[in-house]
Each structure stands twice: as structure tokens, then as C-alpha cells.
Design an enzyme around this catalytic site. Structure first.
Site, PDB file in Angstrom:
ATOM      1  N   LYS A   1     -19.532  -9.316 -19.992  1.00  0.00           N
ATOM      2  CA  LYS A   1     -18.202  -8.880 -20.418  1.00  0.00           C
ATOM      3  C   LYS A   1     -17.132  -9.528 -19.544  1.00  0.00           C
ATOM      4  CE  LYS A   1     -18.448  -4.782 -17.467  1.00  0.00           C
ATOM      5  NZ  LYS A   1     -18.407  -3.308 -17.405  1.00  0.00           N
TER       6      LYS A   1
ATOM      7  N   TYR B   1       8.566 -16.323   1.083  1.00  0.00           N
ATOM      8  CA  TYR B   1       9.468 -15.306   0.544  1.00  0.00           C
ATOM      9  C   TYR B   1       9.499 -14.079   1.449  1.00  0.00           C
ATOM     10  CZ  TYR B   1       9.795 -17.782  -3.926  1.00  0.00           C
ATOM     11  OH  TYR B   1      10.041 -18.705  -4.905  1.00  0.00           O
TER      12      TYR B   1
END
Length: 358
Positions: A34, A254
Site C-alpha cells: 500500500k 529562513y
């Protein structure tokens, strides 16, 4: 030169599947593929899982992709079908289904299907997420046996909630409850996923359902897959695109949330949260460069992250950096970030190049 690349080692996959077989030699193996094969590529993983006896998926679209790609082995929808309209698709494509709730059972009873569907009754043995509760169990079994749309014999499964925690009694209690309910049943049974396979042999039964361990990632918090004899299948790499001199007291990235305490060299690596590398990775998260671990220094941005290479670093533009894999266990990276390795490998974006090597 490519930027972010996930190299998928098919020899490692084969080794891991052989390890699984050796730990449960009398069981059939349902490889769980999956979430795009846990981020490794659904169809590629299935095609190279030659020793697997069946595949488990979460979505009907995943099952159909496998069938379209030529996979003929049994496929099980681990959460079952979502609507009655899915049932003819299951029949046409020979897809097995879990039944875990009244709505699914009623849909099967009321459907008009050309041929019966192989059904696994999911029992809630204690996780309390999906499954027929113990007091509902007998009613579900009787109705499924009577339903013409259900292939016989009926099969049975459950799922552990705490199998990765070896000091808890929960798994023993779940195993005992499941066995007591299904004792004497004709159909095959499945209980163990990765942690159950590795730590709880009484849960092996007829089928095991390995997921994360197939990909060389440990289900346990205190042991890496390598400790358990498994190899990492995915190695995520990129390259240095800049090496910069940073002076003591200068901040990087940042928000300036990392400030150098010394004159040093900072490497800029071409990978970021736009590739699926977690933005939440804190300063100090390890990256492997030229034979050593170096720490992330500054906030992860969309396309880049920065690492402190050290004042005497000889690293240069173009050198490879490993974010996780053979030289740096994904479990170790996940621990620094405060997540699990399952999330790391399944969240890579389409911008990451996939390479399959053998």
C-alpha cells in the site's frame, strides 16, 4: 547531475523477503504494498517480490494498478471496499476483500454478483479501529457463511495495536482472543504484520502480512532493521550545490534559527520539503557526506537544506549527500525529527527521481 534520487535496491528487497520466509517458514506471505509500495514504487516492488504469495493494498485503485501491470497473484483490500459499487470491480479483477463492518456485510448480502468474492472477516481483537467486535463475531460469521456472494471457506484476520512494544501484555491478549474466536474454523487465518512476524511467533498462523520490514525499516523504536538482519531498500541521495564560508555569529536560512558558533563551512544540498524531506527536521538532524555524519544547520526550505560541514571540510560542489539509507538508517533520521521512518519513506514527492538497481 540529478537532484534528489531514491535508489531502490532490489537485491535488498529479495534478501528481506528471504529473511521473512526464514522467520515464518510454514506461513504464506502477503506482502503489503500500500501507499505506493511504502514510497518505493507499487508495481516495481510487486514485480520483484517473486517469493510473495499475495499482496495487500489499502485502496482499490492500488489493486487495479497491480492488475493492469500484469500482477496475477491474489490481492487483498486490507480496509475492504468503500461502496457497493466497488463489488463488481472486485469480481471482474479477482480482488479479495476484508469485511469489517455492518455496512460492508449488508452490501454483500444485497449485491447481485456473477461470482463470489473471497472475504476475510476482520475481527476487532483489541485495537478498536476496524473489525467486528467479539460480541458481533458469531452474527457476522453466520451471515457471511449464508451469503451466496462470499466464496467459501471464509477467512479470518485481525491487527495488533502494540506489537512493537514488547513489554506490554496487549499483544498476548489480542492473540488469545483471536484464537479463541476462530478456533476450529475451516478458513485460513492471519494476524501478524511486521512486528508480529519478528517478535510474536504464536501469531504467525497461516499468513503473515509484512509491510515496513520488507523495505528494510524496523517496526521497533529501539532496533534498526540492520540490527534485525534486514537491508534498507531505499537510499535517498542528493548533492552539494554550494559550499560556503560562514563566520562565527552569522545565521543561516529562513528565520535565522541556526547561528554558527565558529568560522565554518556550510554545505547546501539540493533537497527540501518540496521533495518530501520534512520541514520539521531540526538543527542537528544527521546527513551523511563523504564518510561522515554532518548536522543540519538551519531551517529546511522547499528546495534546499543546509549542513555544517565543519571548518576543515574538503567537501566540494557535486559531492553526494545521503539523507537516509545504506549509510544512515532512516530510523535514526526519524528519531531526530520526531516521527517514524514509515512517514519518511511514504511522503516523498514525484519530484524525487526513482532508480531501481540490482
Amino acid at each position: 547531475m540529478k537532484a534528489a534520487t531514491a535508489s531502490i535496491d532490489l537485491n535488498a528487497l529479495e534478501h528481506n523477503l528471504n529473511q521473512i520466509k526464514s522467520k515464518a517458514p510454514h506461513c504464506k506471505v502477503m506482502s503489503v504494498v500500500k501507499a505506493n509500495g511504502y514510497g518505493h514504487g507499487l508495481l516495481h516492488i510487486a514485480k520483484h517480490s517473486k517469493s510473495s504469495d499475495a499482496f495487500g493494498v489499502a485502496r482499490i485503485e492500488e489493486a487495479l494498478q497491480l492488475r493492469a501491470g500484469g500482477i496475477v497473484k491474489p490481492i487483498l483490500l486490507l480496509e475492504g471496499f468503500y461502496s457497493s459499487g466497488d463489488l463488481p470491480i472486485l469480481v471482474t479483477n479477482n480482488i479479495q476483500t476484508v469485511v469489517h463492518c455492518e455496512e460492508q456485510l449488508s452490501a454483500l448480502e444485497n449485491a447481485e454478483l456473477e461470482t463470489p468474492v473471497v472475504v476475510w472477516l476482520k475481527v476487532d481483537s483489541g485495537m478498536h479501529r476496524l473489525g467486528a467486535r467479539p460480541e458481533q463475531y458469531q452474527n457476522f460469521v453466520e451471515r457471511l457463511h449464508q451469503c451466496a456472494n462470499v466464496a467459501k471457506p471464509l477467512r479470518y484476520m485481525s491487527h495488533f495495536g502494540c506489537a512493537d512494544e514488547l513489554d506490554r501484555a496487549t499483544t498476548v491478549e489480542q492473540t488469545e482472543l483471536f484464537l479463541s474466536l476462530t478456533d476450529g474454523c475451516e478458513g485460513e487465518r492471519s494476524l501478524a504484520a511486521s512486528a508480529g512476524l519478528l517478535a510474536w511467533p504464536d501469531s504467525h498462523l497461516d499468513w503473515v502480512r509484512p509491510g515496513i520490514i520488507s523495505y528494510g525499516v524496523s517496526p521497533f523504536a529501539d532496533k534498526s532493521a540492520q540490527d534485525l538482519g534486514f537491508y534498507p531498500v531505499m537510499t535517498l541521495t542528493s548533492h552539494l550545490i554550494a559550499v560556503r564560508d560562514v563566520k562565527a555569529g552569522e545565521s543561516v536560512g529562513y528565520g535565522g534559527n541556526w547561528t554558527s558558533e565558529r568560522d565554518t563551512k556550510v554545505g547546501v544540498i539540493a533537497i527540501g520539503y518540496g521533495d518530501g524531506y520534512p520541514r520539521t527536521a531540526p538543527n542537528g538532524t544527521p546527513v551523511f557526506v563523504n564518510g561522515r555524519k554532518v548536522p543540519i544547520a538551519g531551517r529546511v526550505s522547499m528546495d534546499m537544506l543546509t549542513v555544517d560541514l565543519g571548518p576543515d571540510a574538503a567537501d566540494k560542489v557535486g559531492d553526494e549527500a545521503t539523507l537516509w539509507g545504506k549509510d544512515l538508517p532512516s530510523e535514526e533520521v526519524a528519531e531526530h525529527i520526531g516521527t517514524i521512518a514509515y512517514e519518511l519513506v511514504t511522503k516523498l514527492t514525484s519530484r524525487v527521481a526513482m532508480e531501481y538497481v540490482k
